[in-house]
Design a protein around this motif. Structure first.
Motif, short mmCIF file in Angstrom:
data_model
loop_
_atom_site.label_atom_id
_atom_site.label_comp_id
_atom_site.label_asym_id
_atom_site.label_seq_id
_atom_site.Cartn_x
_atom_site.Cartn_y
_atom_site.Cartn_z
N ASP A 8 23.19 32.40 -20.84
CA ASP A 8 21.78 32.25 -20.80
C ASP A 8 20.85 33.53 -19.47
O ASP A 8 20.01 32.45 -18.78
CB ASP A 8 21.46 30.82 -19.91
N ASP A 36 21.98 33.13 -25.32
CA ASP A 36 20.84 33.39 -24.96
C ASP A 36 20.04 34.70 -23.68
O ASP A 36 20.18 34.30 -22.41
CB ASP A 36 20.39 32.24 -23.92
N HIS A 63 18.35 31.40 -28.12
CA HIS A 63 17.19 32.70 -28.26
C HIS A 63 17.52 33.28 -29.27
O HIS A 63 16.52 33.73 -29.59
CB HIS A 63 16.32 32.02 -26.43
ZN ZN Z 1 19.01 29.29 -22.42
#
Ligand code: ZN
Length: 241
Positions: A8, A36, A63
């Motif tokens: 992330d 991500d 994402h």
């Molecule tokens: Zn994330």
């Protein structure tokens, strides 16, 4: 065995650089990224290119799939959706192709490690592993000893003893002989556990550790303002929320 596991990043270049510096100081050569790379933040191209240069393995997250149209954009909340659309506009064609090439899960056989962004049970459904019960179910969906995941932006280590008992650790654990582990590596670029510092995980032969690294979030906030990204996403970084 010595790995750094990052998750992330979300287009936060300052946080990614701070983490990679920390990884370099620890002389860790094997960097694994579990999804991500983009979304939320202002530097998608730079982050993707840096990750591609530094990481042995890169997975896709929700994402990433949102940007390439693999996950329907209606799945996302309005702020996430706005940045996914913005990211589509600024990402180079080459980097869009790079995003297409990432798998959603991978086994690192040598280290007995399974990598996934969301859950081993249904990697493409983007479920959140939040409770010990979620963990218990998911322990049955990967082979080997260690599963690293991300997606919630909240780090933890869950240990499953041979008796079936589950124990939770926040910072580190010494690896037990016959135990198995699910580790959430937290988020490099948008931590949500109340600690604004960038987060990642380290594993070696005898322990697993969650590492925090301070970074210059004000620079990121300024870039986000310049790019006109949604205010709540700018506001949350100093709070780690
Ligand atoms: Zn994330």
């Amino acid at each position: 065995m010595l790995y750094a596991v990052l998750s992330d990043v979300h287009s936060n270049l300052e946080a990614l650089k701070a983490v990679l510096d920390d990884v370099g100081q620890r002389k860790i050569k094997n960097v694994l990224f579990i999804g991500d790379s983009v979304g939320y933040g202002p530097d998608p191209n730079e982050c993707l290119e840096l990750l591609s240069g530094k990481c042995k393995t890169i997975l896709a997250g929700n994402h990433d799939w949102g940007v390439i149209g693999q996950t329907d954009i209606t799945y996302f909340n309005e702020y996430a959706r706005a940045v996914i659309e913005w990211t589509r506009g600024v990402l180079t064609e080459e980097n869009k192709e790079t995003l297409q090439s990432f798998p959603v899960q991978k086994e690192i056989t040598k280290g007995n490690i399974f990598l996934v962004h969301s859950t081993p049970r249904e990697p493409e459904e983007w479920h959140y592993l939040l409770t010990l019960w979620d963990a218990e179910i998911n322990f049955h969906y990967f082979d080997g000893t260690f599963c690293f995941l991300g997606h919630t932006h909240q780090p933890f280590i869950i240990e499953r003893l041979p008796s079936g008992e589950l124990l939770t650790y926040k910072k580190s654990v010494r690896i037990g002989k016959s135990a198995r582990y699910i580790i959430n590596a937290g988020s490099v670029g948008q931590p949500r556990d109340g600690d604004p510092r960038a987060c990642y995980a380290i594993i070696d032969d005898d322990h697993i550790e969650i590492v925090r690294v301070p970074y210059d979030f004000e620079t990121v906030q300024n870039k986000m303002r310049t790019a006109n990204l949604p205010f709540p996403l700018i506001d949350r970084l100093p709070w780690g929320r």
